[in-house]
Motif scaffolding. Structure first.
Motif, PDB file in Angstrom:
ATOM      1  N   SER A   1     -30.790 -85.833  83.789  1.00  0.00           N
ATOM      2  CA  SER A   1     -31.503 -84.367  84.000  1.00  0.00           C
ATOM      3  C   SER A   1     -33.028 -84.612  84.811  1.00  0.00           C
ATOM      4  N   ILE A   2     -33.675 -85.546  84.377  1.00  0.00           N
ATOM      5  CA  ILE A   2     -35.071 -85.769  84.795  1.00  0.00           C
ATOM      6  C   ILE A   2     -35.050 -86.614  86.208  1.00  0.00           C
ATOM      7  N   SER A   3     -33.976 -87.250  86.700  1.00  0.00           N
ATOM      8  CA  SER A   3     -34.085 -87.781  87.813  1.00  0.00           C
ATOM      9  C   SER A   3     -33.491 -87.098  88.967  1.00  0.00           C
ATOM     10  N   ARG A   4     -33.699 -87.656  90.168  1.00  0.00           N
ATOM     11  CA  ARG A   4     -32.930 -86.916  91.481  1.00  0.00           C
ATOM     12  C   ARG A   4     -32.020 -87.694  92.012  1.00  0.00           C
ATOM     13  N   TYR A   5     -31.036 -88.426  91.185  1.00  0.00           N
ATOM     14  CA  TYR A   5     -30.031 -89.193  91.387  1.00  0.00           C
ATOM     15  C   TYR A   5     -28.857 -88.211  91.846  1.00  0.00           C
ATOM     16  N   LYS A   6     -28.274 -88.863  92.987  1.00  0.00           N
ATOM     17  CA  LYS A   6     -26.778 -87.951  93.333  1.00  0.00           C
ATOM     18  C   LYS A   6     -25.845 -88.459  92.224  1.00  0.00           C
ATOM     19  N   ILE A   7     -24.854 -87.747  92.029  1.00  0.00           N
ATOM     20  CA  ILE A   7     -23.646 -87.986  91.264  1.00  0.00           C
ATOM     21  C   ILE A   7     -23.069 -89.118  91.711  1.00  0.00           C
ATOM     22  N   GLY A   8     -23.000 -89.338  93.084  1.00  0.00           N
ATOM     23  CA  GLY A   8     -22.042 -90.497  93.689  1.00  0.00           C
ATOM     24  C   GLY A   8     -22.995 -91.808  93.307  1.00  0.00           C
TER      25      GLY A   8
END
Length: 174
Positions: free
Chosen positions: A130-137
């Motif tokens: 939730s705090i990261s900006r990582y994409k699901i992929g």
């Protein structure tokens, strides 16, 4: 995410202490049941000693600490994603232990700490996501990479148990 990184080795060692303390005793006490129902387990641990097991856990802890240190001090998102993948793999490891206990229908050394660590780990993973900006992929890819690295390292660590046990001559099956 940084505030959660060192929780990985802490949860890992908390969990693995239960295994180190109890697995050899459990294996010895349940040889007949294992020989009858799960002979592959006895085959996997035919060269088992608590000392060899502790060495394998120590090696895994070093990898866990390295993942955590790189995630915290490395200057690349790659290391944080790799840490997250390793932590996801460790969390799946808790699920597997709970499943093993259900399968054999009894306590196995690792059950109590798996039950304690699983909800904490799920919470940490969800917080990091939730705090990261990582994409699901990215998370799926690194989760799979983490699982692969942990699986390959587990195989290596299990080989250390056998090598150490054969070299020292200490074996619970003797």
């Amino acid at each position: 995410m940084e505030k959660y990184i060192w929780l990985f080795p802490i949860l890992f060692i908390f969990h693995d202490m239960e295994e180190i303390i109890g697995f050899g005793i459990w294996l010895q006490r349940n040889q007949k049941m294992l020989a009858k129902r799960y002979p592959f387990i006895l085959k996997t641990y035919e060269d088992f000693s608590t000392e060899g097991f502790a060495l394998a856990v120590f090696e895994e802890l070093i990898v866990c600490i390295a993942f955590s240190a790189l995630a915290l001090y490395g200057n690349a998102e790659f290391f944080k994603l790799l840490w997250l993948g390793g932590f996801i793999a460790c969390t799946l490891h808790f699920v597997i232990h709970i499943g093993q206990s259900i399968l054999v229908r009894q306590y196995i050394p690792s059950l109590i700490t798996s039950i304690i660590c699983l909800p904490i780990s799920i919470w940490i993973i969800s917080e990091c996501i939730s705090i990261s900006r990582y994409k699901i992929g990215e998370m799926v890819l690194f989760g799979l990479m983490g699982i692969l690295v942990v699986f390959l390292n587990l195989k290596f660590a299990q080989s250390l148990i056998g090598k150490f046990t054969r070299k020292t001559g200490v074996n619970i099956h003797s």
